[in-house]
Design a protein around this motif. Structure first.
Motif, PDB file in Angstrom:
ATOM      1  N   ASP A  22       4.116  13.320  -2.078  1.00 14.43           N
ATOM      2  CA  ASP A  22       3.870  14.320  -1.037  1.00 14.43           C
ATOM      3  C   ASP A  22       2.835  13.829  -0.042  1.00 14.43           C
ATOM      4  OD1 ASP A  22       5.686  15.984  -2.172  1.00 14.43           O
ATOM      5  OD2 ASP A  22       4.216  17.047  -3.395  1.00 14.43           O
ATOM      6  N   ALA A  23       1.781  13.192  -0.575  1.00 18.53           N
ATOM      7  CA  ALA A  23       0.737  12.680   0.304  1.00 18.53           C
ATOM      8  C   ALA A  23       1.318  11.640   1.246  1.00 18.53           C
ATOM      9  CB  ALA A  23      -0.391  12.075  -0.518  1.00 18.53           C
ATOM     10  N   ALA A  24       2.154  10.757   0.707  1.00 10.63           N
ATOM     11  CA  ALA A  24       2.733   9.709   1.541  1.00 10.63           C
ATOM     12  C   ALA A  24       3.640  10.329   2.599  1.00 10.63           C
ATOM     13  CB  ALA A  24       3.513   8.728   0.675  1.00 10.63           C
ATOM     14  N   ARG A  80       2.559   1.845  -3.357  1.00 11.41           N
ATOM     15  CA  ARG A  80       1.652   2.452  -4.334  1.00 11.41           C
ATOM     16  C   ARG A  80       1.394   3.917  -4.003  1.00 11.41           C
ATOM     17  NH1 ARG A  80      -3.478  -0.267  -4.282  1.00 11.41           N
ATOM     18  NH2 ARG A  80      -2.928  -1.180  -2.293  1.00 11.41           N
ATOM     19  N   ALA A  81       1.286   4.205  -2.717  1.00  7.69           N
ATOM     20  CA  ALA A  81       1.036   5.594  -2.311  1.00  7.69           C
ATOM     21  C   ALA A  81       2.213   6.486  -2.694  1.00  7.69           C
ATOM     22  CB  ALA A  81       0.772   5.662  -0.812  1.00  7.69           C
ATOM     23  N   SER A  96       3.468  13.275   3.819  1.00 13.98           N
ATOM     24  CA  SER A  96       2.710  14.088   4.776  1.00 13.98           C
ATOM     25  C   SER A  96       2.151  13.232   5.904  1.00 13.98           C
ATOM     26  CB  SER A  96       1.583  14.857   4.070  1.00 13.98           C
ATOM     27  OG  SER A  96       0.496  13.993   3.805  1.00 13.98           O
ATOM     28  N   VAL A  97       2.070  11.919   5.713  1.00  7.22           N
ATOM     29  CA  VAL A  97       1.623  11.081   6.823  1.00  7.22           C
ATOM     30  C   VAL A  97       2.787  10.283   7.409  1.00  7.22           C
ATOM     31  CG1 VAL A  97      -0.759  10.887   6.061  1.00  7.22           C
ATOM     32  CG2 VAL A  97       0.910   9.237   5.237  1.00  7.22           C
ATOM     33  N   GLY A  98       3.995  10.732   7.099  1.00  4.11           N
ATOM     34  CA  GLY A  98       5.147  10.184   7.787  1.00  4.11           C
ATOM     35  C   GLY A  98       5.792   8.979   7.117  1.00  4.11           C
ATOM     36  N   ILE A  99       5.424   8.679   5.876  1.00  6.35           N
ATOM     37  CA  ILE A  99       6.082   7.576   5.168  1.00  6.35           C
ATOM     38  C   ILE A  99       7.338   8.132   4.510  1.00  6.35           C
ATOM     39  CG2 ILE A  99       5.871   5.954   3.243  1.00  6.35           C
ATOM     40  CD1 ILE A  99       2.822   5.996   3.772  1.00  6.35           C
ATOM     41  N   GLU A 130       2.367   7.130  -6.417  1.00  2.30           N
ATOM     42  CA  GLU A 130       1.313   7.939  -6.998  1.00  2.30           C
ATOM     43  C   GLU A 130       1.333   9.374  -6.507  1.00  2.30           C
ATOM     44  OE1 GLU A 130      -2.348   5.627  -7.091  1.00  2.30           O
ATOM     45  OE2 GLU A 130      -3.332   7.529  -7.495  1.00  2.30           O
ATOM     46  N   ASN A 131       1.530   9.567  -5.233  1.00  5.73           N
ATOM     47  CA  ASN A 131       1.586  10.921  -4.695  1.00  5.73           C
ATOM     48  C   ASN A 131       2.563  10.936  -3.529  1.00  5.73           C
ATOM     49  OD1 ASN A 131       1.205  13.456  -3.684  1.00  5.73           O
ATOM     50  ND2 ASN A 131      -1.024  13.398  -3.776  1.00  5.73           N
ATOM     51  N   LEU A 151       0.843  -1.204   0.000  1.00  5.38           N
ATOM     52  CA  LEU A 151       0.000   0.000   0.000  1.00  5.38           C
ATOM     53  C   LEU A 151       0.874   1.249   0.000  1.00  5.38           C
ATOM     54  CD1 LEU A 151      -2.947   1.082   0.326  1.00  5.38           C
ATOM     55  CD2 LEU A 151      -2.512   1.126   2.771  1.00  5.38           C
ATOM     56  N   GLN A 152       1.924   1.199   0.836  1.00  2.00           N
ATOM     57  CA  GLN A 152       2.798   2.370   0.929  1.00  2.00           C
ATOM     58  C   GLN A 152       3.586   2.575  -0.362  1.00  2.00           C
ATOM     59  OE1 GLN A 152       5.025   2.115   4.588  1.00  2.00           O
ATOM     60  NE2 GLN A 152       3.177   2.073   5.817  1.00  2.00           N
TER      61      GLN A 152
END
Lengths: 517, 306
Positions: B185-187, B178-179, B189-192, B182-183, B175-176
């Motif tokens: 920044d989004a990943a 793919r995140a 922003s949640v600490g990945i 794809e984006n 999941l991470q």
């Protein structure tokens, strides 16, 4: 009610290019309030919040959270401390489901190896139900309308335990109905004890849901007020008021032929929202048409279609009597159009190239500077030296990379390039934003000289000083439409202008914007 | 005549065999692409690991131990690519080209040093992974002839399609990945940590490709010959791109390209000039990519036309 959860004291943020984005601002948050952070674009609101959320580190100042001094170095730390931020541009992964987006990074596990999808859905549903968000957590984010995407962002923050929620211009992308719904949600969040920072420049919205408002202008704090005690007029004055009055010598306007004619111009943005909604105007040689407005009301799209950068519009634009769609960008420029773009770093210059290279990007192909095969380097160097002198660009030599210069000097390079082609139409979008007073007044003086020499100029600016001082006619743009037109710029009251800019007031009769049918 | 040949179980059996190295590399490409990095070094990794397979299986006198060490080596090359791209901030394509070029020369050099030969590893007594027959299945008419009597690695590659699918779509790490792809920044922003995810993805990508490399010289063929990857790494890139970078999609397109490879192998025995015939897998790839881009363009036009 009046327990203070957050204090930001004397925050100062200077960006590497020397722009002082936030200057000695103090900001205080009471538990359970909706606190507006109000100011124009570029006033420093977002930067202040980025400091709070750990994206930017301040040069000076302290943050006190629940009575203890904290040092927030990254968004992750901010999240751990109970601060959540809903960015203007959503931080979502489109192909994942709502539930997957909500749990991303803290996924529940099954057999310590697999993602527990059932649990993720369950947890997401739980949090959505707790706050009365109606949303199908199994749906893919890319299939959701904008309003729901925003809800996913809010849920993401809540799932991570946010007590303080920062919403960066949340209504900018929403329809009126979605906005209404958002406000209901925000009030519920407030009832449940969350504290909300609401970044906006829309006064009616702030009146509707905020308890207190901190106003910012040009990076400085203009004070914090109880929203019920302050009128929208006062707020708008604090927000857009004039700082210094500058006077320029301007000869009386001498109108010549019409060079640009725009009728019923419409531009639809990528999200399907009308960004330009039926604009019509004429522009004659020898005048400066000012277009005032809070940023994001269609100015960018207007400039794009006028300068040929985009031809996705409906309606009619004719330039020098010819349909604009018949011009390529080079033909448009060769026929005498100059464009000072809003963002000098993305459209205005190539920062890793030197001053000389940047000064001739619009005319290196002309016989004056280029033979059949090779560039006439001697000519270019001479001309570059001349321009540097004329435009007072502070640099070591023309070989210096543009990116090394200060903002004001970069802007001077851009302006020197655009003005050195002997333009007949200048489209200047925020020509003096973020640069020092000296450079700004130099550029303004130049614009007036060109106008006196018979050039037609469109000046787009959020700076009231600038448009009021320079414009011969002034139109105010609000949500893609002109909300007012002033033919006698000298007599405009700035508070009055503010009302037009913020959409509080709008005229249906736009007399004077077109000269002849 | 050709149609008859293509529908014969013997041909399909051969096609599956020819698909195997492409499939491993296509899965490798899919994982890397999902994390947002194009692993264009697959060609070089295939070539390197084809040689390593021969060397290590001979050194340990065990095909399985040789495979294991080769996989570690493949993972290392993947990690190295990640290091260039993420730490040293090299352009991912340039770093990959460098690895591919080095592979061309270094494999010859190493081969020469180890075996004294610069073309083929005949003097190395490498051990290959055997073929096996599948009980029960081998007795089913047609299907038995297609599926049974394949190399163990061919079966592994098919199992890998399922495993990679589960990995990408059913585990938190998947999941991470793919995140991040794809984006980013989004990943973040949640600490990945996007860098960490990409290191992992490229390393796994290297390991998968190395299994394809090992198969080339220790199953498909029984020797290493110079340049034996023959563009399969690039074909695999095309396969995973056309398959939408999903394991299942990559598998289906790999089958198509593997089939083309098998046809080319058969036709070489015929009367057509063999240069022309050898072109077939590459021409298929080119046509396939063209059709794929065209259909994507049409889809985009439909979407924006609305």
């Amino acid at each position: 009610m009046s327990q203070i959860v957050l204090q930001m004291n004397n925050i100062m943020k200077i960006y590497p290019n020397g722009v002082v984005a936030v200057e000695d601002v103090t900001f205080e948050l009471e538990k359970g309030e909706i606190h507006a952070l109000l100011g124009e674009n570029g006033a420093g609101k977002s930067t202040l919040m980025k400091v709070l959320f750990g994206i930017e580190s301040p040069e000076n100042g302290e943050i006190i959270l629940e009575g203890t001094k904290v040092d927030i170095k990254s968004p992750l730390e901010a999240i751990k401390k109970g601060i959540g931020m809903v960015h203007q541009h959503f931080m979502l992964v489109p192909s994942l489901t709502v539930a997957e987006n909500i749990v991303l990074g803290v996924e529940p596990k099954k057999n310590s190896l697999f993602t527990d999808e059932e649990k993720a859905i369950e947890l997401s549903k739980e949090i959505a139900e707790k706050y009365n968000f109606e949303i199908d957590v199994r749906e893919k984010v890319e299939e959701l309308p904008v309003g729901l995407k925003q809800k996913v962002e809010i849920l993401k923050a809540l799932y991570r335990g946010a007590d303080i929620l920062i919403l960066d211009e949340p209504t900018a992308v929403l329809t009126p109905q979605e906005t209404k719904e958002l406000f209901i949600q925000l009030k519920k969040l407030k009832e449940k004890g969350h504290t909300i920072i609401f970044i906006s420049h829309k006064l009616d919205e702030i009146k509707e849901i905020c308890d207190r408002a901190t106003i910012m202008r040009n990076g400085k704090g203009m004070g914090t007020y109880q929203v019920k005690d302050i009128s929208t007029a006062e707020m708008s004055k604090l927000m857009v008021g004039r700082d210094v009055v500058m006077e320029f010598d301007k000869k009386p306007v001498q109108l010549k032929e019409t060079v640009m004619r725009v009728r019923d111009l419409c531009v639809t943005g990528t999200t399907g929202i009308r960004r330009i909604d039926g604009l019509s105007f004429d522009l004659k040689a020898g005048e400066i048409l000012g277009i005032a407005g809070v940023e994001g009301n269609g100015q960018g799209h207007l400039v794009e279609v006028l300068t040929g950068l985009s031809d996705k519009y409906q309606g009619e634009i004719s330039i020098f009597g010819k349909n604009a769609k018949e011009y390529s960008i080079r033909e448009l420029r060769d026929s005498g159009m100059a464009h000072i773009p809003e963002d000098r770093m993305t459209l205005g210059c190539a920062k890793d190239m030197n001053i000389l290279d940047n000064m001739f990007t619009n005319q290196y192909h002309k016989p004056e500077f280029s033979g059949r095969v090779l560039l006439k380097n001697k000519k270019l160097e001479e001309k570059a030296k001349e321009l540097i002198k004329e435009y007072l660009v502070k640099c070591k030599s023309y070989k210096q990379n543009v990116g090394m210069l200060s903002g004001g000097n970069i802007q001077k390079v851009v302006v020197a390039r655009e003005f050195s082609t002997d333009p007949k139409i200048i489209i200047a979008n925020q020509p003096t934003r973020g640069i020092d007073v000296g450079a700004a007044s130099f550029i303004r003086q130049r614009i007036i000289e060109f106008r006196d020499a018979g050039c037609a100029i469109i000046l787009i600016s959020a700076d009231l000083n600038e448009v009021l001082e320079l414009s011969d006619r002034l139109a105010v743009i609000y949500k893609g439409k002109f909300s007012g037109v002033f033919s006698n710029v000298k007599n405009i009251e700035e508070v009055e202008l503010g009302k037009y800019m913020l959409g509080i007031k709008r005229d249906d009769n736009l007399e004077g914007i077109i000269y002849e049918q | 005549m050709i149609v008859d040949a293509i529908l014969s179980p013997e041909f399909l059996n051969a096609a599956l065999r020819a698909t195997t190295p492409i499939l491993f590399a296509a899965l490798a490409s899919a994982i890397a692409a999902k994390s947002g990095v194009i692993n264009m070094a697959l060609e070089g990794i295939l070539l390197f690991t084809a040689l390593f397979g021969v060397i290590f299986s001979s050194a340990f006198q065990s095909a399985w131990l040789g495979l294991l060490v080769t996989m570690v080596m493949g993972g290392l090359i993947g990690f190295l690519l990640a290091f260039f791209v993420l730490r040293l901030k090299t352009d991912a394509i340039l770093a990959a080209i460098a690895i591919n070029l080095i592979a061309d020369g270094a494999t010859i050099l190493i081969l020469l040093a180890v075996s004294g030969d610069r073309g083929i590893s005949s003097s190395i007594n490498s051990i290959i992974i055997p073929r096996i027959t599948l009980p029960i299945i081998e007795n089913i008419p047609f299907i038995g002839a297609v599926l049974s009597n394949q190399n163990i690695l061919t079966y592994v590659s098919l199992i890998m399609v399922v495993l990679v699918h589960i990995f990408l779509y059913k585990t938190p790490l998947g999941l991470q990945i793919r995140a991040v792809g794809e984006n980013k920044d989004a990943a973040e922003s949640v600490g990945i940590s996007s860098d960490k995810i990409r290191y992992i993805s490229l390393t796994i990508s290297g390991v998968l490709a190395s299994m394809g490399g090992f198969f080339l010289s220790g199953g498909y063929m029984t020797r290493f010959t110079t340049g034996m990857s023959a563009g399969r790494g690039f074909i695999a890139l095309a396969a995973s791109a056309m398959g939408g970078n999903t394991p299942i999609g990559s598998f289906l397109v790999s089958l198509l390209f593997g089939g083309a490879q098998a046809i080319s192998n058969i036709l070489q025995l015929g009367t057509l000039p063999h240069e022309l015939v050898q072109m077939l897998p590459y021409a298929t790839t080119l046509i396939g990519l063209g059709l794929y881009s065209y259909s994507k363009m049409k889809k985009r036009q439909r979407l924006t036309g609305k």
